[in-house]
Motif scaffolding. Structure first.
Motif, short mmCIF file in Angstrom:
data_model
loop_
_atom_site.label_atom_id
_atom_site.label_comp_id
_atom_site.label_asym_id
_atom_site.label_seq_id
_atom_site.Cartn_x
_atom_site.Cartn_y
_atom_site.Cartn_z
N UNK A 24 15.48 -22.58 15.87
CA UNK A 24 14.40 -23.24 16.61
C UNK A 24 13.11 -23.27 15.80
N UNK A 25 12.81 -22.16 15.12
CA UNK A 25 11.59 -22.11 14.31
C UNK A 25 11.65 -23.14 13.19
N UNK A 26 12.84 -23.28 12.58
CA UNK A 26 12.99 -24.26 11.50
C UNK A 26 12.91 -25.68 12.05
N UNK A 27 13.52 -25.93 13.18
CA UNK A 27 13.45 -27.26 13.80
C UNK A 27 11.99 -27.63 14.11
N UNK A 28 11.22 -26.68 14.61
CA UNK A 28 9.81 -26.94 14.92
C UNK A 28 9.02 -27.28 13.67
N UNK A 29 9.29 -26.55 12.59
CA UNK A 29 8.56 -26.82 11.35
C UNK A 29 8.95 -28.18 10.77
N UNK A 30 10.23 -28.52 10.84
CA UNK A 30 10.67 -29.83 10.36
C UNK A 30 10.00 -30.95 11.15
N UNK A 31 9.90 -30.77 12.46
CA UNK A 31 9.25 -31.78 13.31
C UNK A 31 7.77 -31.92 12.94
N UNK A 32 7.09 -30.80 12.72
CA UNK A 32 5.68 -30.84 12.34
C UNK A 32 5.52 -31.51 10.98
N UNK A 33 6.41 -31.19 10.04
CA UNK A 33 6.36 -31.79 8.71
C UNK A 33 6.54 -33.31 8.81
N UNK A 34 7.48 -33.76 9.64
CA UNK A 34 7.72 -35.19 9.78
C UNK A 34 6.53 -35.91 10.41
N UNK A 35 5.85 -35.24 11.33
CA UNK A 35 4.64 -35.85 11.90
C UNK A 35 3.57 -36.03 10.83
N UNK A 36 3.42 -35.01 9.99
CA UNK A 36 2.43 -35.11 8.91
C UNK A 36 2.83 -36.19 7.90
N UNK A 37 4.12 -36.32 7.68
CA UNK A 37 4.60 -37.37 6.76
C UNK A 37 4.27 -38.75 7.33
#
Length: 261
Positions: free
Chosen positions: A30-43
């Motif tokens: 879950x922690x990794x999924x959240x970080x991936x989602x945040x990264x994609x928003x920044x992208x």
């Protein structure tokens, strides 16, 4: 202590261990999924910044008489424009005005300099970011290539480590090992389970994220307008001298388009 109490203790310990294993496994994912989602928003934010750069480039190029003049313009500044030279976005003219000048060529050259300055600022923001007001009035760094490239490398390293060190099959095997009776009953099914485990790990593995401008950024670093002022003004004067009617028409088209935006 009776056998029933020992059995109850063993069941309680097993339940506690299973809960901890599940919390560790699902918590890490879950922690990794959240970080991936945040990264994609920044992208996605970076893609909008890139679109502004390309719009600023298209606007600047609209003041030049053609592709050859675009190449000559950047060459005069000592810059390899890379993909920027082919910018085909909708020209973004907002915020750029021709300065007051009594001499016509100076007005045209001044507009060229202002358009270049807007592009150089947008390119710097795209590559390195700038400070902006975030939630609660605090200062934040805008999405930029430097930041997201570093984040992408670190995030992909985390993804690789989790896929390698915490595969679903590993947790499944750990849980099976807590129950010897069930483990014995599953012994004859080990061969099929090996294939199932490999399939499960492959299906649930996290895919690496894509890095921004992995091959080449949309723009190189551009010198600020004040550093190339003389070169840009010289380009403007030469273009005016070569075809004053064309230069006047391009400046007029800029003014008309800006007035409609």
């Amino acid at each position: 202590m009776g056998g029933k109490s020992l059995e109850s203790m063993a069941e309680g310990l097993m339940t506690e261990t299973l809960t901890e294993a599940a919390t560790t496994f699902f918590g890490a994912r879950k922690a990794l999924e959240d970080e991936i989602e945040l990264y994609r928003r920044r992208l996605g934010e970076l893609e909008r910044v890139e679109a502004e750069v390309l719009g600023r480039a298209a606007a600047l190029h609209s003041l030049l008489p053609g592709p050859a003049a675009v190449r000559d313009f950047y060459a005069a500044l000592g810059v390899d424009p890379g993909p920027l030279a082919e910018a085909s976005a909708r020209p973004l003219r907002e915020g750029v005005r021709a300065p007051f000048a009594l001499v016509p060529w100076r007005r045209y050259a001044g507009l060229l300099l202002a358009a270049y300055g807007a592009l150089a600022e947008a390119a710097d923001t795209y590559l390195h970011g700038r400070h902006a007001h975030g939630p609660g009035g605090r200062k934040v760094q805008t999405a930029n290539v430097d930041q997201l490239r570093d984040w992408c490398g670190a995030l992909n390293a985390r993804i690789e480590a989790l896929n390698r060190d915490q595969p679903p099959s590993g947790t499944m095997s750990f849980v099976r090992g807590l129950d010897p009776a069930r483990q014995e009953r599953s012994r004859l099914a080990d061969a099929p389970l090996v294939d199932y485990a490999a399939s499960l790990d492959s299906e649930l593995a996290f895919a690496p994220v894509s890095c921004p401008a992995a091959q080449r950024p949309a723009t190189p670093g551009l010198p600020p307008a004040h550093a190339v002022r003389d070169a840009v003004l010289a380009q403007g004067r030469a273009l005016w001298a070569a075809d004053s009617a064309g230069a006047r028409a391009r400046a007029a088209a800029w003014a008309r388009a800006r007035g409609k935006s």
